[in-house]
Scaffold this active site. Sequence first.
Site, PDB file in Angstrom:
ATOM      1  N   GLY A   1       0.835  -1.188   0.000  1.00  0.00           N
ATOM      2  CA  GLY A   1       0.000   0.000   0.000  1.00  0.00           C
ATOM      3  C   GLY A   1       0.873   1.241   0.000  1.00  0.00           C
ATOM      4  N   ARG A   2       0.292   2.377   0.388  1.00  0.00           N
ATOM      5  CA  ARG A   2       1.067   3.619   0.421  1.00  0.00           C
ATOM      6  C   ARG A   2       1.910   3.772   1.674  1.00  0.00           C
ATOM      7  NH1 ARG A   2      -1.813   8.600   0.489  1.00  0.00           N
ATOM      8  NH2 ARG A   2      -3.803   7.545   0.369  1.00  0.00           N
TER       9      ARG A   2
ATOM     10  N   GLU B   1       6.024   3.902   1.948  1.00  0.00           N
ATOM     11  CA  GLU B   1       6.830   5.043   1.497  1.00  0.00           C
ATOM     12  C   GLU B   1       7.188   5.985   2.634  1.00  0.00           C
ATOM     13  OE1 GLU B   1       3.531   8.243  -0.178  1.00  0.00           O
ATOM     14  OE2 GLU B   1       4.212   6.654  -1.514  1.00  0.00           O
TER      15      GLU B   1
ATOM     16  N   CYS C   1       3.914  -6.441  -2.222  1.00  0.00           N
ATOM     17  CA  CYS C   1       3.554  -5.224  -2.929  1.00  0.00           C
ATOM     18  C   CYS C   1       4.613  -4.135  -2.719  1.00  0.00           C
ATOM     19  CB  CYS C   1       2.159  -4.791  -2.482  1.00  0.00           C
ATOM     20  SG  CYS C   1       1.378  -3.540  -3.506  1.00  0.00           S
ATOM     21  N   HIS C   2       4.252  -3.016  -2.078  1.00  0.00           N
ATOM     22  CA  HIS C   2       5.197  -1.933  -1.812  1.00  0.00           C
ATOM     23  C   HIS C   2       5.985  -2.137  -0.515  1.00  0.00           C
ATOM     24  CE1 HIS C   2       2.716   0.010  -4.867  1.00  0.00           C
ATOM     25  NE2 HIS C   2       3.621   0.965  -4.968  1.00  0.00           N
TER      26      HIS C   2
ATOM     27  N   TYR D   1       5.644  -5.156  -5.970  1.00  0.00           N
ATOM     28  CA  TYR D   1       4.796  -4.529  -6.972  1.00  0.00           C
ATOM     29  C   TYR D   1       5.726  -4.056  -8.094  1.00  0.00           C
ATOM     30  CZ  TYR D   1       1.146  -1.789  -9.118  1.00  0.00           C
ATOM     31  OH  TYR D   1       0.226  -1.296 -10.008  1.00  0.00           O
TER      32      TYR D   1
END
Length: 197
Positions: free
Chosen positions: A88-89, A92, A118-119, A138
């Site tokens: 997800g976000r 980051e 993913c991320h 991802y």
Amino acid sequence: MSKDILMIVGDFGEDYEIMVPYQTLLTVGHSVDAVCPDKESGDTIKTAIHDFRGDQTYMESRGHNFELNATMADVTPSDYDALVVPGGRAPEYLRTHDEVIEAVQHFFEADKPVAALCHGPQILAAAGVLDGYEMTAYPACRAECEAAGCSWVDGVTRDRNLVTGQAWPDHPEWLSEFMTVLGDEVSHGDAAVAADD
């Protein structure tokens, strides 16, 4: 045998990538502490749902509130047997927290099982632990993973202690492989059928 697992999450982490592994690991008898920097046990994070609808990238919608059951500031990584890093976000900005980086480094230094999706590998890249691993993430994260020293694979992969997948559609294979690393017996026989009344 039940394992103590640490899961590092944050606001706008991917809903399925937090909820599904969390519930699955609890279902088979493991203990999972879900933590987030600057939040305490009982606080919630907001999740996001990422859908693939034919655009050049995913579309994001608001997901659920997910309640944390432990406090990151109180966590001692050496007390845990394994680590889960959803995507997800959230990764980051989670990778900017020293306590997150130090926790991730502990699991690699101690050769403990790590599952990233993913991320999530953005955090692993920031922690400097990917050199020499075969892995995936991802696809948009490929450049930074390779820059961190890994060899890219286009599907769920396990290299030593690390199990990686590209996104939530990989859950069956990714979670099965991670649970195998944890020592769970995973079997994919015929599905059970309900009896007729």
